[in-house]
Design a protein around this motif. Sequence first.
Motif, PDB file in Angstrom:
ATOM      1  N   ARG A  13      38.317   0.879  23.799  1.00  0.00           N
ATOM      2  CA  ARG A  13      39.048   1.817  22.763  1.00  0.00           C
ATOM      3  C   ARG A  13      39.665   1.031  21.664  1.00  0.00           C
ATOM      4  NH1 ARG A  13      41.785   6.826  22.546  1.00  0.00           N
ATOM      5  NH2 ARG A  13      39.784   7.491  23.612  1.00  0.00           N
ATOM      6  N   GLY A  14      40.174  -0.110  21.917  1.00  0.00           N
ATOM      7  CA  GLY A  14      40.796  -0.955  20.684  1.00  0.00           C
ATOM      8  C   GLY A  14      39.640  -1.543  19.860  1.00  0.00           C
ATOM      9  N   LYS A  15      38.508  -1.818  20.453  1.00  0.00           N
ATOM     10  CA  LYS A  15      37.406  -2.538  19.921  1.00  0.00           C
ATOM     11  C   LYS A  15      37.006  -1.422  18.635  1.00  0.00           C
ATOM     12  CE  LYS A  15      33.817  -5.794  20.631  1.00  0.00           C
ATOM     13  NZ  LYS A  15      33.077  -6.368  21.740  1.00  0.00           N
ATOM     14  N   GLU A  16      36.597  -0.179  19.233  1.00  0.00           N
ATOM     15  CA  GLU A  16      36.296   0.793  18.535  1.00  0.00           C
ATOM     16  C   GLU A  16      37.292   1.274  17.323  1.00  0.00           C
ATOM     17  OE1 GLU A  16      35.386   5.701  19.278  1.00  0.00           O
ATOM     18  OE2 GLU A  16      34.824   4.178  20.838  1.00  0.00           O
ATOM     19  N   ASP A  17      38.459   1.238  17.553  1.00  0.00           N
ATOM     20  CA  ASP A  17      39.614   1.414  16.526  1.00  0.00           C
ATOM     21  C   ASP A  17      39.409   0.632  15.448  1.00  0.00           C
ATOM     22  OD1 ASP A  17      40.389   3.865  18.137  1.00  0.00           O
ATOM     23  OD2 ASP A  17      42.188   3.216  18.691  1.00  0.00           O
ATOM     24  N   ALA A  18      39.416  -0.529  15.859  1.00  0.00           N
ATOM     25  CA  ALA A  18      39.403  -1.705  14.611  1.00  0.00           C
ATOM     26  C   ALA A  18      37.868  -1.326  14.052  1.00  0.00           C
ATOM     27  CB  ALA A  18      39.167  -2.968  15.139  1.00  0.00           C
ATOM     28  N   TRP A  19      36.792  -1.322  14.602  1.00  0.00           N
ATOM     29  CA  TRP A  19      35.399  -0.875  13.883  1.00  0.00           C
ATOM     30  C   TRP A  19      35.662   0.007  13.022  1.00  0.00           C
ATOM     31  CZ3 TRP A  19      31.756  -1.392  18.660  1.00  0.00           C
ATOM     32  CH2 TRP A  19      31.628  -2.746  18.805  1.00  0.00           C
ATOM     33  N   LEU A  36      45.014  -5.408  26.962  1.00  0.00           N
ATOM     34  CA  LEU A  36      43.506  -5.365  26.628  1.00  0.00           C
ATOM     35  C   LEU A  36      43.408  -4.693  25.349  1.00  0.00           C
ATOM     36  CD1 LEU A  36      42.920  -5.329  30.532  1.00  0.00           C
ATOM     37  CD2 LEU A  36      42.062  -6.755  28.712  1.00  0.00           C
ATOM     38  N   TYR A  37      44.349  -3.399  25.165  1.00  0.00           N
ATOM     39  CA  TYR A  37      43.844  -2.916  23.681  1.00  0.00           C
ATOM     40  C   TYR A  37      43.995  -3.833  22.798  1.00  0.00           C
ATOM     41  CZ  TYR A  37      44.092   0.400  20.107  1.00  0.00           C
ATOM     42  OH  TYR A  37      44.134   1.157  18.912  1.00  0.00           O
ATOM     43  N   ASP A  38      45.089  -4.431  22.547  1.00  0.00           N
ATOM     44  CA  ASP A  38      45.486  -5.284  21.831  1.00  0.00           C
ATOM     45  C   ASP A  38      44.315  -6.411  21.445  1.00  0.00           C
ATOM     46  OD1 ASP A  38      47.548  -4.218  20.838  1.00  0.00           O
ATOM     47  OD2 ASP A  38      48.998  -5.221  21.965  1.00  0.00           O
ATOM     48  N   LEU A  39      43.578  -6.880  22.827  1.00  0.00           N
ATOM     49  CA  LEU A  39      42.823  -7.826  22.640  1.00  0.00           C
ATOM     50  C   LEU A  39      41.451  -7.348  22.152  1.00  0.00           C
ATOM     51  CD1 LEU A  39      41.830 -10.806  23.611  1.00  0.00           C
ATOM     52  CD2 LEU A  39      41.012  -9.957  25.821  1.00  0.00           C
ATOM     53  N   GLY A  40      41.019  -6.036  22.576  1.00  0.00           N
ATOM     54  CA  GLY A  40      40.004  -5.434  21.938  1.00  0.00           C
ATOM     55  C   GLY A  40      39.929  -5.317  20.466  1.00  0.00           C
ATOM     56  N   TYR A  41      41.156  -4.684  20.140  1.00  0.00           N
ATOM     57  CA  TYR A  41      41.368  -4.428  18.819  1.00  0.00           C
ATOM     58  C   TYR A  41      41.362  -5.648  17.794  1.00  0.00           C
ATOM     59  CZ  TYR A  41      43.288  -1.953  14.488  1.00  0.00           C
ATOM     60  OH  TYR A  41      43.427  -1.432  13.283  1.00  0.00           O
ATOM     61  N   SER A  42      41.713  -6.871  18.317  1.00  0.00           N
ATOM     62  CA  SER A  42      41.664  -8.087  17.608  1.00  0.00           C
ATOM     63  C   SER A  42      39.944  -8.580  17.284  1.00  0.00           C
ATOM     64  CB  SER A  42      42.619  -9.206  18.465  1.00  0.00           C
ATOM     65  OG  SER A  42      43.682  -8.849  18.335  1.00  0.00           O
ATOM     66  N   GLU A  43      39.314  -8.492  18.559  1.00  0.00           N
ATOM     67  CA  GLU A  43      38.050  -8.742  18.797  1.00  0.00           C
ATOM     68  C   GLU A  43      37.253  -7.868  17.873  1.00  0.00           C
ATOM     69  OE1 GLU A  43      34.603  -8.908  21.880  1.00  0.00           O
ATOM     70  OE2 GLU A  43      36.368  -9.864  22.669  1.00  0.00           O
ATOM     71  N   ALA A  45      38.316  -6.393  15.223  1.00  0.00           N
ATOM     72  CA  ALA A  45      38.627  -6.695  13.869  1.00  0.00           C
ATOM     73  C   ALA A  45      37.742  -7.962  13.271  1.00  0.00           C
ATOM     74  CB  ALA A  45      40.036  -7.140  13.436  1.00  0.00           C
ATOM     75  N   ILE A  46      37.303  -9.094  14.235  1.00  0.00           N
ATOM     76  CA  ILE A  46      36.719 -10.066  13.826  1.00  0.00           C
ATOM     77  C   ILE A  46      35.167  -9.829  13.726  1.00  0.00           C
ATOM     78  CG2 ILE A  46      35.851 -12.243  14.813  1.00  0.00           C
ATOM     79  CD1 ILE A  46      38.861 -12.548  15.974  1.00  0.00           C
ATOM     80  N   GLU A  47      34.631  -9.143  14.575  1.00  0.00           N
ATOM     81  CA  GLU A  47      33.547  -8.856  14.955  1.00  0.00           C
ATOM     82  C   GLU A  47      32.838  -7.532  14.067  1.00  0.00           C
ATOM     83  OE1 GLU A  47      32.277  -7.747  18.836  1.00  0.00           O
ATOM     84  OE2 GLU A  47      32.329  -9.878  19.721  1.00  0.00           O
ATOM     85  N   ARG A  48      31.665  -7.598  13.565  1.00  0.00           N
ATOM     86  CA  ARG A  48      31.164  -6.398  12.829  1.00  0.00           C
ATOM     87  C   ARG A  48      30.654  -5.342  14.019  1.00  0.00           C
ATOM     88  NH1 ARG A  48      26.585  -8.387   9.022  1.00  0.00           N
ATOM     89  NH2 ARG A  48      25.860  -9.360  10.930  1.00  0.00           N
ATOM     90  N   SER A  49      30.973  -3.927  13.554  1.00  0.00           N
ATOM     91  CA  SER A  49      30.359  -3.023  14.623  1.00  0.00           C
ATOM     92  C   SER A  49      28.919  -2.837  14.636  1.00  0.00           C
ATOM     93  CB  SER A  49      30.894  -1.569  14.142  1.00  0.00           C
ATOM     94  OG  SER A  49      30.383  -1.123  13.022  1.00  0.00           O
TER      95      SER A  49
END
Length: 75
Positions: A13-19, A36-43, A45-49
């Motif tokens: 969910r964090g990763k998706e929110d960042a994307w 884990l949400y923060d970790l996913g969000y950070s990752e 933000a670095i990666e492209r969706s």
Amino acid sequence: MIGNFGIEDWFNRGKEDAWLGRSKCPPDLDPEAASLYDLGYSEGAIERSPETSQQQDQPAGNPAVAHPSLKSISP
């Protein structure tokens, strides 16, 4: 686990929110899930969706015309 979300779900969910460019919104009641949400969000933000990377990987017209440093030299 909070509600129907497991630990991996919060990471995703964090990763998706960042994307998607959403603001951070970690869970308040579970520190592990919030971490884990923060970790996913950070990752994220670095990666492209996956959708963004597919759009950027497609060529956009003739690169020889699009970039001036690629001008052909006539003999």
